[in-house]
Design an enzyme around this catalytic site. Structure first.
Site, mmCIF file in Angstrom:
data_model
loop_
_atom_site.group_PDB
_atom_site.id
_atom_site.type_symbol
_atom_site.label_atom_id
_atom_site.label_comp_id
_atom_site.label_asym_id
_atom_site.label_seq_id
_atom_site.Cartn_x
_atom_site.Cartn_y
_atom_site.Cartn_z
ATOM 1 N N TRP A 1 21.037 55.099 -3.330
ATOM 2 C CA TRP A 1 21.193 53.723 -2.855
ATOM 3 C C TRP A 1 22.632 53.412 -2.443
ATOM 4 C CZ3 TRP A 1 24.771 51.238 -5.678
ATOM 5 C CH2 TRP A 1 24.947 51.587 -7.019
ATOM 6 N N CYS A 2 23.603 54.164 -2.942
ATOM 7 C CA CYS A 2 25.011 53.894 -2.661
ATOM 8 C C CYS A 2 25.488 54.664 -1.428
ATOM 9 C CB CYS A 2 25.845 54.296 -3.876
ATOM 10 S SG CYS A 2 27.622 54.148 -3.615
#
Length: 130
Positions: free
Chosen positions: A42-43
Site C-alpha cells: 500500500w505504501c
C-alpha cells in the site's frame, strides 16, 4: 535464495536466532503489507524500494534478509503497532542490519527509502562490516 518471506519474527531482537559462531549479518526489511485488492504494497515508498531490495538479496553470495510486513495502513498508523514499539521502526521501508556483537544480537545499522534508492549507499550498507 536468501530472501525469507515467511519469517517468524520473535518478540525482540534479543530473540533473533543468529548462529553463535557466525559473523554474517542478517537483515530484516520492514515493509508495508500488500493490498489485498492490488497485490502491491500500500505504501508508494515500499513499492519504489522493493525492486532494489529484491535485486540486492537475490544473488548467490548475498546475506539473508527477511521481508516482514508491518500491516495495512490503519494497523501501521496505530502508535501501539508492535513494529513501532518493540522493533523501533518509524517508517517503511526500513532495512535493519543485525549482527552478533560480543555474543549478543545487536541492531548495527538502519537505512530507509532514500538510502535504499541511493545505489552506492545501499550497496555499502549491505557489504560493510560495521
Amino acid at each position: 535464495m536468501p530472501i525469507i518471506t515467511d519469517f517468524p519474527l520473535p518478540p525482540s531482537q534479543d530473540d533473533l536466532a543468529l548462529p553463535a559462531d557466525s559473523n554474517s549479518p542478517f537483515f530484516i526489511a520492514f515493509l508495508a503489507s500488500r493490498d489485498p485488492t492490488t497485490g502491491e504494497p500500500w505504501c508508494p515508498d515500499v513499492r519504489a524500494s522493493l525492486p532494489h531490495l529484491t535485486a540486492a538479496f537475490s544473488g548467490d553470495n548475498t546475506p539473508q534478509v527477511a521481508f516482514v510486513e508491518v500491516g495495512q495502513r490503519p494497523e501501521w498508523k496505530d502508535p501501539s503497532n508492535t513494529y513501532r514499539t518493540d522493533w523501533k521502526v518509524s517508517g517503511v521501508p526500513t532495512l535493519v542490519r543485525y549482527e552478533r556483537v560480543d555474543g549478543k544480537v545487536k541492531d548495527v545499522g538502519r537505512i530507509t527509502e532514500v538510502e535504499i534508492l541511493d545505489q552506492e549507499q545501499f550497496k555499502n550498507f549491505i557489504k560493510s562490516s560495521l
